[in-house]
Design a protein around this motif. Structure first.
Motif, short mmCIF file in Angstrom:
data_model
loop_
_atom_site.label_atom_id
_atom_site.label_comp_id
_atom_site.label_asym_id
_atom_site.label_seq_id
_atom_site.Cartn_x
_atom_site.Cartn_y
_atom_site.Cartn_z
N ALA A 241 26.57 22.96 46.65
CA ALA A 241 27.90 22.02 48.26
C ALA A 241 27.41 20.97 48.59
O ALA A 241 28.08 20.13 48.74
CB ALA A 241 28.45 22.96 49.13
N VAL B 204 21.11 17.67 43.40
CA VAL B 204 21.92 19.06 43.48
C VAL B 204 21.24 19.83 42.63
O VAL B 204 20.73 19.70 41.40
CB VAL B 204 23.66 18.55 42.76
CG1 VAL B 204 23.87 20.02 43.35
CG2 VAL B 204 24.26 17.69 43.10
N PRO C 45 31.86 14.26 45.61
CA PRO C 45 33.02 13.47 46.65
C PRO C 45 31.25 12.68 47.37
O PRO C 45 31.82 11.50 47.80
CB PRO C 45 32.79 14.19 47.42
CG PRO C 45 32.44 15.35 47.11
CD PRO C 45 31.79 15.59 45.67
N PHE C 46 30.33 12.54 47.13
CA PHE C 46 28.91 12.10 48.10
C PHE C 46 28.52 10.40 47.11
O PHE C 46 27.57 9.88 47.63
CB PHE C 46 28.04 12.68 48.78
CG PHE C 46 28.37 14.21 49.33
CD1 PHE C 46 29.49 13.55 50.46
CD2 PHE C 46 27.88 15.51 49.29
CE1 PHE C 46 30.04 14.95 50.95
CE2 PHE C 46 28.97 16.45 50.18
CZ PHE C 46 29.53 16.42 50.61
N VAL D 90 31.51 20.25 44.85
CA VAL D 90 32.13 20.48 46.23
C VAL D 90 33.46 21.43 46.68
O VAL D 90 33.86 22.66 47.30
CB VAL D 90 33.09 19.86 46.65
CG1 VAL D 90 33.02 19.28 47.73
CG2 VAL D 90 30.84 18.65 47.88
N PRO D 91 34.21 21.21 45.46
CA PRO D 91 35.35 21.80 45.01
C PRO D 91 35.36 23.27 45.15
O PRO D 91 35.99 24.33 45.94
CB PRO D 91 35.77 21.67 44.08
CG PRO D 91 35.78 20.71 43.43
CD PRO D 91 34.26 20.19 43.67
N GLN E 299 27.53 15.61 55.98
CA GLN E 299 28.29 15.89 54.63
C GLN E 299 28.66 17.17 54.71
O GLN E 299 29.39 17.36 54.46
CB GLN E 299 27.20 15.63 53.40
CG GLN E 299 26.16 13.83 52.85
CD GLN E 299 25.48 15.03 51.35
OE1 GLN E 299 24.74 15.42 51.51
NE2 GLN E 299 25.59 13.71 50.92
N VAL F 222 37.57 14.98 50.65
CA VAL F 222 35.86 15.21 51.37
C VAL F 222 35.22 14.11 51.56
O VAL F 222 34.55 13.84 52.56
CB VAL F 222 35.26 16.15 50.62
CG1 VAL F 222 33.94 16.16 50.73
CG2 VAL F 222 35.67 18.17 50.87
N ARG F 223 35.70 13.49 50.74
CA ARG F 223 34.83 12.30 50.40
C ARG F 223 35.68 10.70 51.33
O ARG F 223 34.96 10.51 51.87
CB ARG F 223 35.37 11.46 49.17
CG ARG F 223 35.00 10.19 48.16
CD ARG F 223 35.15 9.11 47.64
NE ARG F 223 35.21 8.35 47.18
CZ ARG F 223 34.01 7.36 47.01
NH1 ARG F 223 32.74 8.83 46.86
NH2 ARG F 223 32.97 6.47 46.64
N TYR G 71 33.90 12.03 54.72
CA TYR G 71 32.82 11.63 54.65
C TYR G 71 32.40 10.13 54.85
O TYR G 71 31.46 9.06 55.45
CB TYR G 71 32.35 12.13 53.60
CG TYR G 71 30.39 11.63 52.93
CD1 TYR G 71 29.86 11.65 53.86
CD2 TYR G 71 30.57 10.67 52.01
CE1 TYR G 71 27.75 11.78 53.54
CE2 TYR G 71 29.10 10.35 51.30
CZ TYR G 71 27.64 11.19 52.19
OH TYR G 71 26.97 10.42 52.56
N ARG H 141 29.38 16.35 36.92
CA ARG H 141 28.92 16.78 38.30
C ARG H 141 27.49 15.83 38.59
O ARG H 141 27.30 15.50 39.54
CB ARG H 141 28.79 17.86 39.12
CG ARG H 141 30.30 18.61 38.14
CD ARG H 141 31.09 19.20 40.36
NE ARG H 141 32.05 18.56 39.98
CZ ARG H 141 33.09 19.73 39.57
NH1 ARG H 141 32.65 21.30 39.96
NH2 ARG H 141 34.43 19.25 39.65
N LEU I 138 32.54 18.26 54.26
CA LEU I 138 32.46 19.63 53.98
C LEU I 138 33.40 20.34 54.48
O LEU I 138 34.90 21.09 54.93
CB LEU I 138 31.57 20.15 53.33
CG LEU I 138 31.62 21.70 52.07
CD1 LEU I 138 31.93 20.58 50.96
CD2 LEU I 138 30.45 22.16 52.03
#
Lengths: 323, 645
Positions: free
Chosen positions: B285, A79, A37-38, B205-206, B145, B92-93, B96, A94, B149
């Motif tokens: 995460a 990540v 999402p980032f 993230v999920p 971030q 979340v996006r 953010y 991802r 979250l």
């Protein structure tokens, strides 16, 4: 007083589900494409790289990141993932790339050959080697300690509260490739494998031992920045032959020398444009990597600063990756 | 943080208890006399009998492969998990992007204004300062971030928690059914169930958000139910006599009356979610937790601390602000809220027009260097060779050889049925036959899963750590209860220890105590101590002043007052402190797998790292069982009785 109100709760569930599908668009959701999402916030082009816990992997990512950001205009997300889950994350999109893989035949077969969600990205140019090591000061005192046949005689030197009366062979992170338990059993050594549980813990312990010049025997690998700070000598194990490590329970030979590999997400490799092309061409030497690693881990530069310094001094190397 | 706040009623006659206790012991002895010879005849030997284990590794590995092979095609994933995952990513996006659009000035201003409306000027200044420190430490983007979250995870936890709480608060049957579920969710160490979530949702993230919801929803559910049930019956009766329907009663009377509990639930949920933010970094995460975790890879305590401090600040600010909202000090009118909101937006726009939405890179301060030097100095001087005392390495060695080894060997030497008997006796003495049954079954389950020995190894570490925690915690708690000044000085220290991510101090404990079980125990003590100190101090302070007064008038010395009045009267709080200490210690002893703690913690780390469902899940299940055993064995009956009352 009691109001079960089942009807309302069902209605809630239904509306919740409806809201979900509205949010995500009706129909099937593709679990193979799950970006962070980032990523791509505010319209920037983003590359997501996976970082493994050892510093060599951080160095690859730091330099790739620096060039992607400053020469190609990408935003880079990183990540931290362990090796095997990184393959899974790569397959799902991802993360876009793994820059340093130490050989995972099962994963390769599953994702590269069968599912085709991951493609090979070529070699990194660095050759990795795993082995048993003792500090150089110990090898100087007892030159014959560097042969596995003599290890039993020195077992008492390596005893710790955790090794239960035997010598301690310290292993690191559970995510690393290791045959050490099988090796100790099959070579009939009077040693106990003690897992530090993470590389960070292992390095901290090794530094403490080295500060006091205490003897220790450890699972370790090259290239590794710590070898510059705590010089180490490898202990000879029975030589490696092709296939001698095929059966994990019967291994009784040394670890192979592994040319480290890069892997890319299949979709990213195809549509990733400049970034994907750059990552495929990224290829440097063990010395290059160690230079950056030492700056990060020993001189405590941030990975970004270390990468900047290295990039300033090695234009000829990275120019070739960009063209 | 994870404190249970239900107040307990008093008044169990000690004499009756003693009789009941004696009766229970007699019954256990009779049962043992019948059952033990039978068990011994069939399955002789000390350790858990092989005939009673079930090998689940094959089917589990099969499940793992099935999930990976079907994740892209099976309808269950396409139409259910896929949508959940996408919804989480999208929300979340959205948060953010909003936070980024607000810019550092806008977010800081808005945070401060909200704090001002809810909790007054002092907290508003504190909030602004906290946000600015996050920026100064160079952690602005990771902080946003984590915040994004957190917002989504807390909202989801609150929705789940309130729904469960409504169900439990309105229906006795659902309450009975939900209670063990919530109990279990709260006892589970989060580390143990990361693996299955990752398997289904993949790294990222999920998975992190869902793992957080499992962890953070129970307090909300529990306190919602408590609030609904605790509503003043007279008010309800009045509302009913006015002819309100069930729904109106709920919305106009019961929920508003439960406001305090609801806000307390929100507070607890936020704290739990924040503590999970770091653990979830192990599964990708992102945000601050990821920075802490990455800093550890290069053994850089300073950098880990730089990312850990924003977490502590967020926790402290959110805790104080929601606590103030719960106390209901300031009720802002809608107009004032609108002004505050408008002011926040104005600041954000102004910063934007000035072209400064991102935190300026030159405004950051590097604290990694000095901290690393301090840690180096500390470890260099304490690790060994301190005159007369020896170094910390020697202490750790002695602690391992003299305490941990005998404890582990002793537990593993005990015949398996005697371990079950001990568990049964302890759980029954302190609880009901139900808690005893749960405890015994949970203990037996570790044997059935084939991890009897590593479970007892972990148990020995927990027992040692709990003993140390209780000695230190009770001492500090007593001191804090007797001296206001000491309590004030202690408060920020406890705040920091309680909210600082455990990963930050894993490296210093290794540097001090070497690799092994000793550093795992040390880390667990540091983490569990604040809760024990707090509950002890609170319990002692709540002792009926009249009782103390009369003791004083009879000429009791300070020591006599403590031992003969305060401690016995605070017995329930002390038991609760033990219970919380045990649960918290278990959570960290597991993470101790990362520093050589071995046993179940190592298996969980191994399972996560290698994607090995068989090893990871079995160890995770065993940890859950151990958690249940420890919780039930230390759980006072009274606490259970008040939960739904």
């Amino acid at each position: 007083m009691r109001t079960p109100n089942l009807g309302r709760r069902t209605a809630l569930t239904v509306s919740w589900a409806a809201a979900l599908s509205l949010l995500t668009g009706c129909g099937a959701a593709d679990m193979t494409r799950q970006a962070s999402p980032f990523a791509n916030a505010r319209g920037t082009r983003t590359v997501t790289l996976s970082v493994q816990s050892w510093v060599g992997a951080q160095s690859n990512v730091a330099v790739a990141r620096y060039l992607l950001e400053h020469r190609l205009g990408y935003r880079v997300d990183t990540v931290q993932v362990d090796e095997v889950p990184a393959w899974d994350a790569l397959s799902q999109g991802r993360v876009d790339a793994i820059l340093e893989d130490w050989g995972h035949p099962d994963q390769e077969k599953r994702y590269v050959d069968d599912k085709r969600t991951i493609v090979r990205g070529g070699g990194l140019g660095v050759t990795g080697h795993i082995g048993w090591y003792v500090p150089a000061y110990l090898a100087e005192q007892h030159p014959d300690i560097t042969d596995w046949r003599n290890l039993d005689r020195y077992a008492s030197l390596f005893r710790t509260p955790e090794s239960g009366g035997k010598g301690q062979l310290m292993d690191g992170s559970p995510s690393y490739v290791t045959n050490d338990k099988a090796l100790v059993a099959n070579l009939k050594l009077n040693y106990q494998v003690v897992f530090a549980g993470s590389e960070a813990a292992q390095i901290t312990q090794m530094k403490q031992f080295a500060k006091e010049r205490k003897p220790f025997l450890t699972y370790w690998y090259t290239p590794q920045w710590l070898s510059g700070e705590v010089p180490m000598t490898e202990v000879k194990l029975p030589p490696y032959r092709e296939g001698c490590d095929a059966d994990a329970a019967k291994v009784a030979c040394a670890y192979p020398h592994t040319p480290l590999q890069k892997y890319l997400n299949a979709g990213f490799a195809e549509n990733g444009g400049e970034a994907a092309a750059f990552l495929k061409r990224f290829r440097w030497t063990t010395e290059d990597q160690n230079e950056v690693s030492l700056m990060i881990a020993d001189q405590k530069l941030t990975p970004a600063e270390a990468a900047e310094k290295w990039v300033a001094g090695h234009e000829s190397t990275w120019k070739a990756w960009l063209s | 943080m994870a404190t249970v706040t239900a107040a307990a009623p008093r008044g169990v006659l000690p004499g009756l208890l003693r009789n009941r206790a004696a009766r229970k012991i007699v019954l256990v002895v009779i049962a043992a006399a019948v059952l033990v010879p039978l068990a011994e005849a069939r399955w002789a030997g000390g350790s858990w009998p092989g005939a009673l284990t079930v090998d689940v590794s094959k089917p589990l590995a099969g499940v793992g492969d099935w999930v990976i092979d079907n994740r892209d095609s099976h309808p269950l994933f396409l139409y259910f998990f896929g949508h959940i995952s996408n919804a989480v990513v999208l929300s979340v996006r959205a948060v953010y992007l909003t936070l980024l659009a607000g810019g550092w000035a806008g977010v800081t201003a808005l945070g401060a204004l909200v704090a001002w409306r809810v909790a007054g000027v002092r907290l508003a200044l504190g909030t602004a300062a906290a946000f600015l420190v996050c920026g100064v430490l160079g952690m602005w983007v990771p902080t946003m971030q984590t915040l994004a979250l957190m917002v989504v995870a807390v909202l989801a936890s609150v929705v789940v928690g309130v729904l469960l709480g409504l169900a439990a608060g309105l229906s006795d049957r659902l309450d009975r059914a939900l209670r063990p579920v919530l109990d279990t969710m709260q006892v589970l160490p989060a580390f143990a169930y990361l693996l299955p979530v990752v398997l289904v949702f993949g790294i990222g993230v999920p998975a992190a958000v869902l793992a957080t919801v499992v962890y953070a929803a129970p307090p909300m559910a529990r306190l919602t139910a408590l609030g609904l049930r605790g509503a003043d019956p007279e008010v309800l009766e009045a509302v009913e006599s006015l002819g309100a329907t069930g729904r109106q009663r709920l919305l106009t009377a019961r929920i508003p009356l439960a406001r305090k509990e609801l806000l307390l639930g929100l507070n607890q949920t936020i704290m739990m979610a924040l503590s999970m933010a770091v653990i979830a970094s192990v599964i990708g995460a992102g945000g601050l937790g990821d920075r802490v975790y990455q800093a550890l890879a290069s053994v850089d305590v300073g950098a880990a601390l730089a990312a850990g401090i924003p977490i502590v600040l967020l926790a402290v600010v959110l805790d104080r602000v929601t606590a103030a909202a719960g106390a209901g000090e300031q009720h802002g009118g809608a107009v004032r809220w609108a002004y505050a909101g408008a002011a926040g937006v104005a600041v954000a726009l102004a910063a934007r027009l000035l072209g400064r939405p991102d935190w300026p890179a030159s405004w950051t301060l590097d604290m990694a260097g000095p901290v690393d030097r301090a840690v180096d100095w500390m470890t260099a001087h304490l690790y060994s060779g301190v005159p007369y005392l020896g170094g910390t390495a020697d202490w750790a060695g002695r602690f391992t050889t003299w305490v941990l080894d005998p404890l582990r060997d002793g537990l593993q030497w005990l015949p398996w049925w005697s371990v079950l008997l001990i568990v049964a006796t302890l759980a029954w003495l302190i609880g009901t036959w139900r808690t005893a049954l749960t405890a015994v079954l949970a203990m037996a389950a570790t044997g059935v899963l084939g991890v009897w020995k590593p479970s007892l190894d972990t148990l020995s570490q927990v027992l040692a750590a709990v003993a140390v925690t209780l000695v230190l915690g009770f001492a500090a708690g007593v001191a804090a209860a007797r001296s206001d000044r000491f309590a004030r000085a202690l408060r920020p220290v406890l705040d920091v220890f309680q909210t600082l991510p455990q990963f930050v101090y894993l490296i210093p404990v290794v540097a001090l105590f070497g690799v092994g079980r000793a550093p795992a125990v040390a880390a667990a003590v540091v983490y569990a101590l604040p809760a024990v100190v707090r509950i002890t101090a609170q319990g002692l302070r709540q002792v009926d002043p009249a009782a103390l007064e009369s003791a004083r008038s009879l000429g009791a010395t300070g020591r006599q007052q403590l031992w003969q009045v305060q401690l016995p009267l605070a017995r329930r709080s002390l038991l609760l402190a033990v219970n919380q200490g045990v649960v918290l210690v278990l959570a960290v002893v597991i993470i101790g797998g990362l520093v050589g703690g071995g046993a179940l913690g190592y298996d969980v780390v191994f399972g996560l790292a290698q994607g090995d469902l068989a090893t990871g899940l079995v160890a995770g299940a065993a940890i859950v069982c151990l958690g249940l055993v420890l919780d039930r064995v230390t759980q006072p009956t009274e606490r259970r009785a008040t939960k739904g009352a």
